[in-house]
Scaffold this motif. Structure first.
Motif, PDB file in Angstrom:
ATOM      1  N   SER A  50     -11.922  30.072  19.089  1.00 43.99           N
ATOM      2  CA  SER A  50     -12.288  28.957  18.110  1.00 43.99           C
ATOM      3  C   SER A  50     -12.024  27.924  18.801  1.00 43.99           C
ATOM      4  O   SER A  50     -11.271  27.223  19.492  1.00 43.99           O
ATOM      5  CB  SER A  50     -11.067  29.043  16.978  1.00 43.99           C
ATOM      6  OG  SER A  50     -11.080  30.546  16.421  1.00 43.99           O
ATOM      7  N   CYS A  51     -13.490  27.029  18.196  1.00 46.62           N
ATOM      8  CA  CYS A  51     -13.370  25.550  18.567  1.00 46.62           C
ATOM      9  C   CYS A  51     -13.778  24.637  17.507  1.00 46.62           C
ATOM     10  O   CYS A  51     -14.384  25.036  16.618  1.00 46.62           O
ATOM     11  CB  CYS A  51     -14.906  25.430  19.566  1.00 46.62           C
ATOM     12  SG  CYS A  51     -14.849  26.614  21.046  1.00 46.62           S
ATOM     13  N   ASP A  52     -13.032  23.232  17.610  1.00 46.13           N
ATOM     14  CA  ASP A  52     -13.389  22.332  16.506  1.00 46.13           C
ATOM     15  C   ASP A  52     -14.801  22.110  16.420  1.00 46.13           C
ATOM     16  O   ASP A  52     -15.523  21.774  17.407  1.00 46.13           O
ATOM     17  CB  ASP A  52     -12.801  20.986  16.856  1.00 46.13           C
ATOM     18  CG  ASP A  52     -11.105  20.973  16.673  1.00 46.13           C
ATOM     19  OD1 ASP A  52     -10.854  21.546  15.823  1.00 46.13           O
ATOM     20  OD2 ASP A  52     -10.482  20.322  17.590  1.00 46.13           O
ATOM     21  N   MET A  53     -15.338  22.138  15.156  1.00 47.09           N
ATOM     22  CA  MET A  53     -16.927  21.884  14.648  1.00 47.09           C
ATOM     23  C   MET A  53     -17.265  20.264  15.052  1.00 47.09           C
ATOM     24  O   MET A  53     -18.000  20.230  15.488  1.00 47.09           O
ATOM     25  CB  MET A  53     -17.111  22.369  13.413  1.00 47.09           C
ATOM     26  CG  MET A  53     -18.632  21.854  13.015  1.00 47.09           C
ATOM     27  SD  MET A  53     -19.846  23.104  13.700  1.00 47.09           S
ATOM     28  CE  MET A  53     -19.362  24.615  12.977  1.00 47.09           C
ATOM     29  N   TYR A  54     -16.148  19.595  14.813  1.00 48.09           N
ATOM     30  CA  TYR A  54     -16.342  17.915  14.733  1.00 48.09           C
ATOM     31  C   TYR A  54     -15.232  17.479  15.588  1.00 48.09           C
ATOM     32  O   TYR A  54     -14.058  17.748  15.406  1.00 48.09           O
ATOM     33  CB  TYR A  54     -16.527  17.463  13.349  1.00 48.09           C
ATOM     34  CG  TYR A  54     -17.397  17.976  12.401  1.00 48.09           C
ATOM     35  CD1 TYR A  54     -18.756  18.117  12.479  1.00 48.09           C
ATOM     36  CD2 TYR A  54     -16.691  18.813  11.413  1.00 48.09           C
ATOM     37  CE1 TYR A  54     -19.684  18.628  11.898  1.00 48.09           C
ATOM     38  CE2 TYR A  54     -17.917  19.525  10.483  1.00 48.09           C
ATOM     39  CZ  TYR A  54     -19.184  19.410  10.649  1.00 48.09           C
ATOM     40  OH  TYR A  54     -20.055  19.947   9.770  1.00 48.09           O
ATOM     41  N   ASP A  55     -15.710  16.698  16.801  1.00 44.98           N
ATOM     42  CA  ASP A  55     -14.580  15.969  17.426  1.00 44.98           C
ATOM     43  C   ASP A  55     -13.938  14.949  16.569  1.00 44.98           C
ATOM     44  O   ASP A  55     -12.678  14.538  16.919  1.00 44.98           O
ATOM     45  CB  ASP A  55     -15.669  15.396  18.637  1.00 44.98           C
ATOM     46  CG  ASP A  55     -15.728  16.234  19.888  1.00 44.98           C
ATOM     47  OD1 ASP A  55     -15.497  17.628  19.432  1.00 44.98           O
ATOM     48  OD2 ASP A  55     -16.819  16.065  20.425  1.00 44.98           O
ATOM     49  N   HIS A  56     -14.625  14.285  15.606  1.00 46.99           N
ATOM     50  CA  HIS A  56     -13.836  13.147  14.908  1.00 46.99           C
ATOM     51  C   HIS A  56     -13.136  13.978  13.770  1.00 46.99           C
ATOM     52  O   HIS A  56     -12.310  12.995  13.488  1.00 46.99           O
ATOM     53  CB  HIS A  56     -15.084  12.257  14.481  1.00 46.99           C
ATOM     54  CG  HIS A  56     -15.884  12.810  13.289  1.00 46.99           C
ATOM     55  ND1 HIS A  56     -16.820  13.631  13.679  1.00 46.99           N
ATOM     56  CD2 HIS A  56     -15.767  12.972  11.985  1.00 46.99           C
ATOM     57  CE1 HIS A  56     -17.574  13.921  12.712  1.00 46.99           C
ATOM     58  NE2 HIS A  56     -16.687  13.618  11.640  1.00 46.99           N
ATOM     59  N   ALA A  57     -13.252  15.071  13.437  1.00 45.87           N
ATOM     60  CA  ALA A  57     -12.189  15.595  12.575  1.00 45.87           C
ATOM     61  C   ALA A  57     -11.789  17.024  12.983  1.00 45.87           C
ATOM     62  O   ALA A  57     -11.962  17.922  12.411  1.00 45.87           O
ATOM     63  CB  ALA A  57     -13.243  15.800  11.481  1.00 45.87           C
ATOM     64  N   PRO A  58     -10.684  16.954  13.995  1.00 46.69           N
ATOM     65  CA  PRO A  58     -10.385  18.092  14.674  1.00 46.69           C
ATOM     66  C   PRO A  58      -9.400  18.792  13.738  1.00 46.69           C
ATOM     67  O   PRO A  58      -8.515  18.119  12.615  1.00 46.69           O
ATOM     68  CB  PRO A  58      -9.384  17.691  15.719  1.00 46.69           C
ATOM     69  CG  PRO A  58      -8.937  16.393  15.350  1.00 46.69           C
ATOM     70  CD  PRO A  58     -10.160  15.759  14.448  1.00 46.69           C
ATOM     71  N   GLY A  59      -9.598  20.009  13.666  1.00 46.09           N
ATOM     72  CA  GLY A  59      -8.584  20.865  12.706  1.00 46.09           C
ATOM     73  C   GLY A  59      -9.339  21.127  11.155  1.00 46.09           C
ATOM     74  O   GLY A  59      -8.816  21.986  10.317  1.00 46.09           O
ATOM     75  N   CYS A  60     -10.642  20.548  11.091  1.00 48.19           N
ATOM     76  CA  CYS A  60     -11.291  20.508   9.729  1.00 48.19           C
ATOM     77  C   CYS A  60     -11.936  22.070   9.562  1.00 48.19           C
ATOM     78  O   CYS A  60     -11.766  22.636   8.650  1.00 48.19           O
ATOM     79  CB  CYS A  60     -12.130  19.474   9.630  1.00 48.19           C
ATOM     80  SG  CYS A  60     -12.992  19.443   7.828  1.00 48.19           S
ATOM     81  N   THR A  61     -13.004  22.057  10.430  1.00 51.51           N
ATOM     82  CA  THR A  61     -13.655  23.246  10.505  1.00 51.51           C
ATOM     83  C   THR A  61     -13.933  23.908  12.132  1.00 51.51           C
ATOM     84  O   THR A  61     -13.877  22.991  12.986  1.00 51.51           O
ATOM     85  CB  THR A  61     -15.170  22.777   9.792  1.00 51.51           C
ATOM     86  OG1 THR A  61     -15.050  22.438   8.729  1.00 51.51           O
ATOM     87  CG2 THR A  61     -16.255  24.074   9.910  1.00 51.51           C
TER      88      THR A  61
END
Length: 206
Positions: A50-61
């Motif tokens: 599993s990897c963060d979809m957005y670097d600026h919003a970790p843990g979001c998607t």
């Protein structure tokens, strides 16, 4: 400065492998061990991460990608049995770790879900597969009869071709699952071909 060419490095690797095989033969003759069959073999745990979809919003998607993790062997010599046992311990540790987080309903960046283990020889041939809690060479589950090799090869090509089309339409998850199916078939086919060369399995491959 390194002046070795790619050919030089390949030659040195082959020389090192040959020397290690010779040493393993001596140990096997002297102590009754079974190191030689495992010389150059490596175990790989494959799964998804599993990897963060957005670097600026970790843990979001999160998005998922396929990854492989090698099993590190510290001993200079090891038997295939010991290599399998070591690989299973690593696999079970990863599975238990994921289960704990699943119980909490949580996911994190870099979370690794193991699916199985493949053991490869120095020629990158699959010599064993750990699937669904057992080794293929123990129960012969998943082996491909020789009469079906051409059919399986055609299916692998079809899956990879369709995966490319799906990726072109941005259906990346569908394409990923198709490539997974193709790789699983490749593993089973490679193992089946390897086992055919072993007299004990010749009958089961017909």
């Amino acid at each position: 400065m390194n002046y070795l060419t790619h050919g030089d490095k390949c030659f040195l690797q082959q020389l090192n492998l040959a020397n290690k095989k010779q040493a393993a033969m001596v140990l096997d003759d002297m102590f009754g061990t079974q190191f030689k069959p495992a010389v150059g073999a490596r175990a790989i745990i494959y799964g998804s991460e599993s990897c963060d979809m957005y670097d600026h919003a970790p843990g979001c998607t999160y998005y998922t990608r396929d990854v492989e993790r090698p099993v590190v062997v510290l001993e200079p010599f090891i038997s295939l049995r010991e290599l399998r046992e070591l690989a299973v311990r690593h696999f079970q540790f990863q599975a238990e770790l994921v289960a704990e987080w699943d119980d909490k309903g949580a996911t994190y960046d870099g979370m690794f879900r193991p699916w199985g283990v493949r053991i490869l020889n120095p020629d990158d041939e699959v010599i064993d597969l750990y699937m669904n809690g057992s080794w293929a060479t123990d129960d012969r589950d998943g082996l491909v009869p020789r009469s079906q090799w051409d059919i399986v090869e055609s299916e692998i090509k079809r899956l990879r071709s369709e995966a490319s089309v799906e990726a072109g339409w941005d259906n990346f998850e569908t394409a990923r699952h198709m490539r997974q199916q193709a790789r699983r078939l490749e593993d089973r086919l490679s193992l089946s071909r390897h086992l055919l060369s072993l007299s004990g399995y010749a009958e089961s491959m017909r």
